[in-house]
Design an enzyme around this catalytic site. Structure first.
Site, mmCIF file in Angstrom:
data_model
loop_
_atom_site.group_PDB
_atom_site.id
_atom_site.type_symbol
_atom_site.label_atom_id
_atom_site.label_comp_id
_atom_site.label_asym_id
_atom_site.label_seq_id
_atom_site.Cartn_x
_atom_site.Cartn_y
_atom_site.Cartn_z
ATOM 1 N N ASP A 125 45.866 37.504 40.160
ATOM 2 C CA ASP A 125 44.754 37.924 41.037
ATOM 3 C C ASP A 125 43.490 37.334 40.414
ATOM 4 O O ASP A 125 43.465 37.014 39.218
ATOM 5 C CB ASP A 125 44.692 39.464 41.059
ATOM 6 C CG ASP A 125 43.752 40.014 42.130
ATOM 7 O OD1 ASP A 125 43.132 39.216 42.860
ATOM 8 O OD2 ASP A 125 43.633 41.255 42.222
ATOM 9 N N GLN A 181 48.869 45.379 51.100
ATOM 10 C CA GLN A 181 49.305 44.298 50.198
ATOM 11 C C GLN A 181 50.582 44.725 49.463
ATOM 12 O O GLN A 181 51.503 43.933 49.272
ATOM 13 C CB GLN A 181 48.186 43.995 49.188
ATOM 14 C CG GLN A 181 48.507 42.909 48.182
ATOM 15 C CD GLN A 181 48.432 41.509 48.766
ATOM 16 O OE1 GLN A 181 47.446 41.148 49.378
ATOM 17 N NE2 GLN A 181 49.479 40.719 48.586
ATOM 18 N N ARG A 240 38.418 47.592 56.032
ATOM 19 C CA ARG A 240 38.170 47.004 54.699
ATOM 20 C C ARG A 240 36.706 47.289 54.399
ATOM 21 O O ARG A 240 35.809 46.796 55.095
ATOM 22 C CB ARG A 240 38.440 45.504 54.680
ATOM 23 C CG ARG A 240 37.922 44.862 53.392
ATOM 24 C CD ARG A 240 38.382 43.464 53.177
ATOM 25 N NE ARG A 240 39.810 43.409 52.904
ATOM 26 C CZ ARG A 240 40.426 42.340 52.418
ATOM 27 N NH1 ARG A 240 39.744 41.252 52.132
ATOM 28 N NH2 ARG A 240 41.720 42.353 52.201
ATOM 29 N N CYS A 248 48.233 37.633 45.171
ATOM 30 C CA CYS A 248 47.800 38.223 46.442
ATOM 31 C C CYS A 248 46.953 37.256 47.259
ATOM 32 O O CYS A 248 46.820 37.427 48.462
ATOM 33 C CB CYS A 248 47.058 39.532 46.184
ATOM 34 S SG CYS A 248 45.695 39.374 45.030
ATOM 35 N N HIS A 263 45.051 48.812 47.642
ATOM 36 C CA HIS A 263 45.325 47.793 48.671
ATOM 37 C C HIS A 263 46.756 48.026 49.180
ATOM 38 O O HIS A 263 47.670 47.255 48.896
ATOM 39 C CB HIS A 263 45.175 46.403 48.030
ATOM 40 C CG HIS A 263 44.969 45.300 49.021
ATOM 41 N ND1 HIS A 263 45.033 45.484 50.391
ATOM 42 C CD2 HIS A 263 44.713 43.972 48.840
ATOM 43 C CE1 HIS A 263 44.811 44.329 50.998
ATOM 44 N NE2 HIS A 263 44.609 43.396 50.095
ATOM 45 N N ARG A 309 52.377 39.450 54.769
ATOM 46 C CA ARG A 309 51.287 40.349 55.183
ATOM 47 C C ARG A 309 51.405 40.603 56.684
ATOM 48 O O ARG A 309 51.194 41.719 57.150
ATOM 49 C CB ARG A 309 49.907 39.738 54.863
ATOM 50 C CG ARG A 309 49.628 39.458 53.392
ATOM 51 C CD ARG A 309 49.568 40.736 52.552
ATOM 52 N NE ARG A 309 48.674 41.738 53.108
ATOM 53 C CZ ARG A 309 47.347 41.731 52.985
ATOM 54 N NH1 ARG A 309 46.759 40.795 52.263
ATOM 55 N NH2 ARG A 309 46.597 42.678 53.525
#
Ligand code: CP
Length: 348
Positions: free
Chosen positions: A241, A147, A117, A282, A144, A310
């Protein structure tokens, strides 16, 4: 002395791949990963996960904070019999005392997967260029992908009436974030209808719409970029988000003024969506900004199933990337080395 040119394990195949964005994978490959997710989730429910990452390690580089991505990768590695190494810039020399290139070369000689990341997409690209093991993008300013896998899987788990992904319309509420862009491309690939609903100033850039056009041509999907919040009435999935990222704190007031109250996901907004519509987010959520606590806790909200998935996704990714793109040693090879080493130890 001539050094080996690649990873010390010599197990990775010529066709080894990285995961920068889901756009790089076919729907068949994404379906395969989701099939693995189903099996691994079932195995976890029975507390019987096979050790498919046994004795393997995933290097987890985190330049930015994370709860879900960090914990899910580390727990996934443990559940599968392997190990996750948390590496923040405080722990390794990444880019400061040592180049990204050399970091990638060293990590690939010791670990089986590198997950990163990063604050700068160039870091992920540099890791991919020099790594001899798969690199997984754990979120950059572009995409992402991990995700996306969790999101598609969660939507599939909660679809009712035998509908397929391609029967659904998904609305992303907010600005053109990495998650919004990833959803645009993933939905376009799956033949879904995608909408970004947000103020004109924060809408998706043309280059990504061009790519979505190409994907939609093949899949039969479509997209709409609009500031008209009433369009939620056409949607089966409402996706939230944050309206700003940690690097945009100086824009926070301006952004909140642009997005609130029109684009906030509330119970009233969910009531305007199609009957049976679900809410995804998310996370982390700002429940006084882009979504209300009441909406997040509504019966239609699958945001916390999505968060748990996840972990399901990371298990599948670790297994998929280590088994599809590397060879496993044969019993004969394992026996040969064991006998050689134990024979030597007996003589000591
Ligand atoms: N959604 C997501 O990536 O969460 P984290 O930032 O906690 O990893």
């Amino acid at each position: 002395m001539k050094l080996p040119s690649s990873s010390a394990t010599n197990l990775h195949k010529e066709n080894m791949r990285h995961m920068i964005g889901m756009k790089d994978f076919t729907t068949q490959e994404m379906d395969d990963m989701m099939e693995l997710m189903t099996m691994l989730k079932d195995a976890r429910r029975d507390n019987a996960i096979p050790p498919l990452f046994k004795d393997k390690s995933v290097a987890m580089i985190f330049e930015a904070g994370s709860t879900r991505t960090r914990v899910s990768f580390e727990v996934a590695a443990t559940l599968l019999g392997g190990h996750g190494l948390f590496l923040s810039p405080r722990d390794i020399h990444l880019g400061a005392k040592e180049s990204i290139d050399d970091t990638a070369r060293v990590l690939s000689r010791m670990c089986d997967i590198v997950m990163a990341r990063t604050n700068d997409p160039e870091t992920v690209d540099a890791l991919c260029r020099m790594s001899t093991v798969p690199v997984i993008n754990g979120l950059d300013t572009r995409f992402h992908p991990t995700q996306m896998l969790a999101d598609l899987f969660t939507i599939k788990e909660h679809i009712t009436d035998g509908r397929k992904l391609s029967d659904l319309t998904l609305a992303f509420m907010g600005d053109a974030t990495d998650v919004c862009r990833s959803l645009l491309l993933t939905c376009s690939k799956y033949g879904m209808k995608f909408k970004q609903i947000g103020p004109v100033k924060y809408q998706m850039q043309q280059e990504w719409l061009d790519l979505a056009d190409e994907l939609c041509k093949e899949s039969g999907g479509s997209y709409e970029i609009t500031d008209d919040v009433n369009k939620v009435s056409e949607c089966d999935v409402i996706y939230g988000d944050s309206f700003y990222w940690v690097t945009q704190m100086d824009e926070k007031a301006e952004r909140l003024a642009a997005f609130m109250p029109d684009y906030v996901i509330t119970e009233e907004l969910m009531a305007k969506a199609k009957p049976g519509a679900m809410l995804l987010h998310c996370l982390p959520a700002n429940d006084k900004e882009e979504v209300t606590r009441e909406a997040l806790e509504g019966a239609y909200s699958v945001a916390f199933d999505e968060a748990e998935n996840r972990l399901t996704a990371q298990m599948a990714i670790l297994v998929y990337f280590t088994h599809k793109f590397s060879s496993q040693p044969s019993e004969e090879t394992l026996k040969k080395h064991s006998e050689r080493i134990t024979g030597f130890l007996k003589q000591l």
